[in-house]
Design an enzyme around this catalytic site. Structure first.
Site, mmCIF file in Angstrom:
data_model
loop_
_atom_site.group_PDB
_atom_site.id
_atom_site.type_symbol
_atom_site.label_atom_id
_atom_site.label_comp_id
_atom_site.label_asym_id
_atom_site.label_seq_id
_atom_site.Cartn_x
_atom_site.Cartn_y
_atom_site.Cartn_z
ATOM 1 C CG ASP A 76 2.927 1.004 7.835
ATOM 2 O OD1 ASP A 76 2.666 0.136 6.993
ATOM 3 O OD2 ASP A 76 2.149 1.308 8.759
ATOM 4 C CD GLU A 108 1.625 -3.792 6.120
ATOM 5 O OE1 GLU A 108 2.354 -3.093 6.864
ATOM 6 O OE2 GLU A 108 0.579 -3.374 5.599
ATOM 7 C CG HIS A 163 -0.308 0.100 2.534
ATOM 8 N ND1 HIS A 163 -0.025 1.297 3.154
ATOM 9 C CD2 HIS A 163 0.117 -0.854 3.400
ATOM 10 C CE1 HIS A 163 0.531 1.073 4.337
ATOM 11 N NE2 HIS A 163 0.636 -0.224 4.511
ATOM 12 C CD GLU A 209 -2.591 -1.713 5.773
ATOM 13 O OE1 GLU A 209 -2.526 -2.680 6.544
ATOM 14 O OE2 GLU A 209 -2.273 -0.546 6.112
ATOM 15 C CD GLU A 210 -1.608 2.522 7.408
ATOM 16 O OE1 GLU A 210 -2.349 2.207 8.359
ATOM 17 O OE2 GLU A 210 -0.400 2.253 7.371
ATOM 18 C CG ASP A 216 -3.251 3.624 2.220
ATOM 19 O OD1 ASP A 216 -2.631 2.633 1.802
ATOM 20 O OD2 ASP A 216 -4.139 3.540 3.092
ATOM 21 C CG HIS A 236 1.159 4.056 12.081
ATOM 22 N ND1 HIS A 236 -0.115 3.610 12.361
ATOM 23 C CD2 HIS A 236 1.426 3.598 10.840
ATOM 24 C CE1 HIS A 236 -0.582 2.911 11.348
ATOM 25 N NE2 HIS A 236 0.346 2.888 10.403
#
Length: 383
Positions: free
Chosen positions: A104, A167, A71, A138-139, A73, A356
Site C-alpha cells: 500500500d 491500490e 501514492h 493519500e494516507e 506516502d 497497514h
C-alpha cells in the site's frame, strides 16, 4: 535492467510517512527523467493542512494517453519492535519483501515504473503518451495531493484517456480483482441537547441520551436500498457515542454520536443529507430536546464502464496469469474518487491482506507479475 522489486526496495527505504515523501519523489523523478519524461514537482498548500509534494511526469504527446497513478506516502509503522524486520529496511526473506508500503502502495508504483520503462525500451518510437501522477497525501487529509493535481490538469486541458491506480485490490492472488468504482462516503455528527438533572428526579430533567438512542435505533432500522447492478447495498454504521459523563447519578445535558454511510450509485451526497435531516427531525419531533446535525466532507460513488479499457486491463491480467479478474466496487475510498473527474479510472494492485499491518509484505513474484501485467496493458492500449 532494474527490476520492479529493486525499485520497490528503494521506495520502501524512503521513510515517507504521510505527508513526507522522504526522497521517494526525487528517486522517481530521476528514473523517469532519465527515460525522457518531462517531470513536474507540484507543491500545494491549504490552511490547516500540511504542505504536500506531488509528481506529475509525462512522455509523448499522442493518443492514447495512459496514466499510472499512486501514492508513496505510508501510514506510521507503529511499534517497530513488533516487526520481524525493520519497517523501512526493504529486506527480502524467502522471496517476500517486507516493509511499510510494500503493498500500500509502493510495490505497485514500482511495478508501474518498471513496466513503463521496459515498454519504452521495446517501443522507443512511442505513438501515444504515458504519464505518472504520484502523491504523498493519500494516507493523510487528501487535500493537497491527487485532488489538486487533477484540478491543475483539468484547468490546462490535459486529460489522459485512461488511468490505472495501483491500490492493493487483490484478495487471494495477485490481480484477481479490479476495482471499477467505489462507494460514496458520508460522515455525520449528531449532537442532542437536553436538560441536566438528578437521576432520582427525571421529571425535572430531559435526558438527551434517551432521544439519541431512539434516533440511532431508527436510522439502523431503515434499509437504504437493496444494492444495484455493480454495488452492494448501502450501509450506515454508528462509530462513536460520546457523553463524557463520569457521574452515575447525573442525567447529562448533552450527548453526541458519529456515524458513516457508505453508499452506492442509487444515492448522492445531497440526497442522503436530506434523508438524514428528515429522519432525525422526525425521530426527535416529540422528544423535547434540541439537536445539531453536521456533515463531514463527502465523496459520491462512481463507476467506470466495465467495457473499454477495463476490458483491456482484464485481458492483460488473463494473458499473464490465466485468471479472469473479478470486477469490484467494494472496500473503502481511494484517490480514484478524484481521478474519475479527470478520466476513466480502474484500480489494480497487490494483495491487500497486510496493508497497514505490522510486517506488511509482498511476494517478489507478485510484484514482478504486476509489472508484466502493466506492461502488457500498455502494449494492448498503445500498441
Amino acid at each position: 535492467m532494474t527490476s520492479a522489486t529493486d525499485y520497490a526496495q528503494t521506495l520502501i527505504r524512503c521513510a515517507s510517512v504521510t505527508p513526507e515523501d522522504a526522497g521517494a519523489l526525487a528517486f522517481l523523478e530521476r528514473e523517469l527523467g532519465a527515460a525522457g519524461f518531462a517531470c513536474e514537482r507540484l507543491r500545494f498548500s491549504e490552511p490547516g493542512t500540511p504542505d504536500v509534494e506531488n509528481l506529475y511526469a509525462r512522455i509523448g504527446d499522442g493518443t492514447p494517453h495512459i496514466c499510472f497513478a499512486g501514492h508513496i506516502d505510508v501510514v506510521p509503522p507503529g511499534d517497530e519492535a513488533a516487526w520481524r524486520l525493520p519497517p523501512f529496511a526493504g529486506e527480502i526473506v524467502d522471496g517476500v519483501l517486507y516493509g511499510r508500503g510494500a503493498v500500500d502502495m509502493k510495490g505497485a508504483v514500482a511495478a508501474s515504473l518498471a513496466a513503463a520503462l521496459d515498454y519504452l525500451r521495446e517501443k522507443p518510437d512511442l505513438t501515444g503518451s504515458i504519464s505518472f501522477l504520484i502523491t504523498a497525501d493519500e494516507e493523510g487529509p487528501a487535500i493537497n495531493g491527487t485532488r489538486k493535481v487533477v484540478e491543475r490538469l483539468i484547468a490546462r486541458g490535459e486529460r489522459p484517456d485512461a488511468c490505472v491506480l495501483g491500490e492493493c485490490t487483490s484478495e487471494d492472488a495477485v490481480a484477481d480483482t479490479i476495482k471499477i468504482g467505489r462507494r460514496g462516503s458520508l460522515g455525520a455528527e449528531l449532537i442532542v441537547r437536553g436538560v441536566q438533572g438528578h437521576v432520582a428526579y427525571p421529571h425535572k430533567a430531559r435526558n438527551p441520551l434517551t432521544a439519541l438512542i431512539g434516533v440511532l435505533t431508527l436510522l439502523k432500522a431503515r434499509r437504504l436500498d437493496e444494492g444495484s447492478e455493480h454495488f452492494q447495498p448501502s450501509n450506515l454504521e454508528i462509530t462513536t457515542i460520546d457523553t463524557g459523563n463520569k457521574a452515575t447519578n447525573v442525567i447529562p445535558a448533552q450527548t453526541s454520536a458519529r456515524f458513516n454511510i457508505r453508499f452506492n450509485d442509487l444515492h448522492t451526497e445531497s440526497s442522503l443529507r436530506v434523508w438524514l435531516e428528515e429522519q432525525v427531525a422526525a425521530a426527535l419531533r416529540y422528544a423535547d430536546v434540541t439537536h445539531t446535525l453536521s456533515f463531514d466532507p463527502a465523496s459520491d460513488s462512481f463507476l467506470t464502464s466495465p467495457g473499454g479499457f477495463v476490458k483491456m486491463l482484464g485481458a492483460a491480467v488473463h494473458a499473464e496469469t490465466g485468471r479472469e479478474p473479478v470486477l469490484s466496487t467494494g472496500g473503502g475510498t481511494s484517490d480514484a474518487r478524484f481521478i474519475k473527474d479527470l478520466c476513466p479510472v480502474a484500480e489494480l494492485g497487490l494483495l491487500n491482506a497486510t496493508a497497514h499491518k505490522v510486517d506488511e509484505q509482498a511476494a517478489t513474484a507478485d510484484i514482478e507479475t504486476l509489472a508484466r501485467i502493466y506492461k502488457r496493458f500498455l502494449h494492448l492500449a498503445i500498441g
